[in-house]
Design a protein around this motif. Structure first.
Motif, PDB file in Angstrom:
ATOM      1  N   ASN A   1       0.874  -1.215   0.080  1.00 44.01           N
ATOM      2  CA  ASN A   1      -0.009   0.056   0.005  1.00 44.01           C
ATOM      3  C   ASN A   1       0.938   1.402  -0.044  1.00 44.01           C
ATOM      4  O   ASN A   1       0.572   2.359  -0.496  1.00 44.01           O
ATOM      5  CB  ASN A   1      -0.951   0.153   1.155  1.00 44.01           C
ATOM      6  CG  ASN A   1      -2.098  -1.028   1.017  1.00 44.01           C
ATOM      7  OD1 ASN A   1      -2.480  -0.812  -0.030  1.00 44.01           O
ATOM      8  ND2 ASN A   1      -2.268  -1.962   1.830  1.00 44.01           N
ATOM      9  N   TYR A   2       2.039   1.107   0.739  1.00 39.61           N
ATOM     10  CA  TYR A   2       3.100   2.354   0.567  1.00 39.61           C
ATOM     11  C   TYR A   2       3.460   2.583  -0.776  1.00 39.61           C
ATOM     12  O   TYR A   2       3.486   3.622  -1.351  1.00 39.61           O
ATOM     13  CB  TYR A   2       3.994   2.241   1.644  1.00 39.61           C
ATOM     14  CG  TYR A   2       5.114   2.940   1.429  1.00 39.61           C
ATOM     15  CD1 TYR A   2       5.249   4.504   1.540  1.00 39.61           C
ATOM     16  CD2 TYR A   2       6.302   2.687   0.705  1.00 39.61           C
ATOM     17  CE1 TYR A   2       6.026   5.360   1.570  1.00 39.61           C
ATOM     18  CE2 TYR A   2       7.413   3.588   0.495  1.00 39.61           C
ATOM     19  CZ  TYR A   2       7.360   4.719   1.031  1.00 39.61           C
ATOM     20  OH  TYR A   2       8.357   5.887   0.906  1.00 39.61           O
ATOM     21  N   GLU A   3       3.826   1.401  -1.390  1.00 39.17           N
ATOM     22  CA  GLU A   3       4.371   1.553  -2.836  1.00 39.17           C
ATOM     23  C   GLU A   3       3.323   2.017  -3.791  1.00 39.17           C
ATOM     24  O   GLU A   3       3.600   2.931  -4.765  1.00 39.17           O
ATOM     25  CB  GLU A   3       4.925   0.094  -3.255  1.00 39.17           C
ATOM     26  CG  GLU A   3       6.318  -0.273  -2.650  1.00 39.17           C
ATOM     27  CD  GLU A   3       6.881  -1.607  -2.811  1.00 39.17           C
ATOM     28  OE1 GLU A   3       5.906  -2.284  -3.318  1.00 39.17           O
ATOM     29  OE2 GLU A   3       7.957  -2.054  -2.503  1.00 39.17           O
TER      30      GLU A   3
ATOM     31  N   TRP B   1      -2.484   5.070   3.126  1.00 41.05           N
ATOM     32  CA  TRP B   1      -1.197   3.973   3.567  1.00 41.05           C
ATOM     33  C   TRP B   1      -0.455   3.953   4.755  1.00 41.05           C
ATOM     34  O   TRP B   1      -0.221   3.058   5.471  1.00 41.05           O
ATOM     35  CB  TRP B   1      -0.248   3.954   2.208  1.00 41.05           C
ATOM     36  CG  TRP B   1       0.543   5.224   2.145  1.00 41.05           C
ATOM     37  CD1 TRP B   1       0.114   6.269   1.251  1.00 41.05           C
ATOM     38  CD2 TRP B   1       1.654   5.706   2.883  1.00 41.05           C
ATOM     39  NE1 TRP B   1       1.133   7.149   1.266  1.00 41.05           N
ATOM     40  CE2 TRP B   1       1.856   6.833   2.479  1.00 41.05           C
ATOM     41  CE3 TRP B   1       2.506   5.145   3.854  1.00 41.05           C
ATOM     42  CZ2 TRP B   1       3.150   7.545   2.929  1.00 41.05           C
ATOM     43  CZ3 TRP B   1       3.455   5.656   4.527  1.00 41.05           C
ATOM     44  CH2 TRP B   1       3.830   6.828   4.037  1.00 41.05           C
ATOM     45  N   PRO B   2      -0.410   5.194   5.525  1.00 44.13           N
ATOM     46  CA  PRO B   2       0.282   5.179   6.714  1.00 44.13           C
ATOM     47  C   PRO B   2      -0.441   4.312   7.733  1.00 44.13           C
ATOM     48  O   PRO B   2       0.139   3.600   8.734  1.00 44.13           O
ATOM     49  CB  PRO B   2       0.196   6.592   7.308  1.00 44.13           C
ATOM     50  CG  PRO B   2       0.293   7.400   5.948  1.00 44.13           C
ATOM     51  CD  PRO B   2      -0.606   6.610   4.942  1.00 44.13           C
TER      52      PRO B   2
END
Length: 171
Positions: free
Chosen positions: A117-119, A134-135
């Motif tokens: 999700n971060y990517e 995403w965090p």
């Protein structure tokens, strides 16, 4: 070992404190949303999304290690009273081993999801506003990983004979 136990205590207390802060922040945010709707007829933007993707995750996953450290997780003891102290210790050790494995698997799986999700820069759109989510995906791996560490410490305590049934660690 005492240093690691104290460190686990401090970390689990810190994560539980962050969970408590999350409860307070959620309460203030939701009350402000209700007040805004009552006074202006308009809701605060993205309240549902922020509550769902941040506050609830914070409250649900970060205090896990603190609950485990205090030996306060819900348990059902159907045949515990029939066991001798030695068998009870073996049962507690088996449960600790299972819990370490379960928490470790959940930490790993949720970490992979968080990184993915971060990517991709995961977000939701609320009222034509992009809300980055995403965090929040990094909160469960932190809670699960520290809970696994706490269970390893409990297992080592059980092996060393330092912990009695039902004993709570002072927080």
């Amino acid at each position: 070992m005492p240093f690691i136990s104290r460190l686990a205590d401090k970390l689990s207390q810190a994560l539980a404190f962050l969970g408590a802060v999350g409860v307070l922040a959620m309460m203030v945010h939701v009350c402000a949303d209700v007040l805004s709707r009552t006074l202006t007829g308009a809701s605060l933007p993205a309240t549902v999304e922020i509550v769902s993707y941040y506050y609830m995750v914070l409250v649900a996953f970060l205090p896990l290690a603190w609950v485990e450290r205090r030996n306060a997780m819900i348990s059902v003891e159907l045949i515990e009273f029939l066991l001798t102290p030695r068998w009870r210790q073996l049962s507690d050790m088996s449960i600790a081993i299972f819990a370490v494995a379960a928490y470790a698997v959940m930490a790993h799986a949720s970490w992979l999801t968080a990184v993915k999700n971060y990517e991709t820069g995961t977000f939701v759109v609320a009222l034509q506003t992009k809300i980055i989510t995403w965090p929040g995906y990094f909160l469960p791996p932190a809670g699960f990983a520290l809970a696994a560490v706490v269970m390893v410490i409990r297992l080592l305590d059980l092996i060393a004979g330092n912990r009695r049934d039902g004993e709570e660690t002072e927080a």
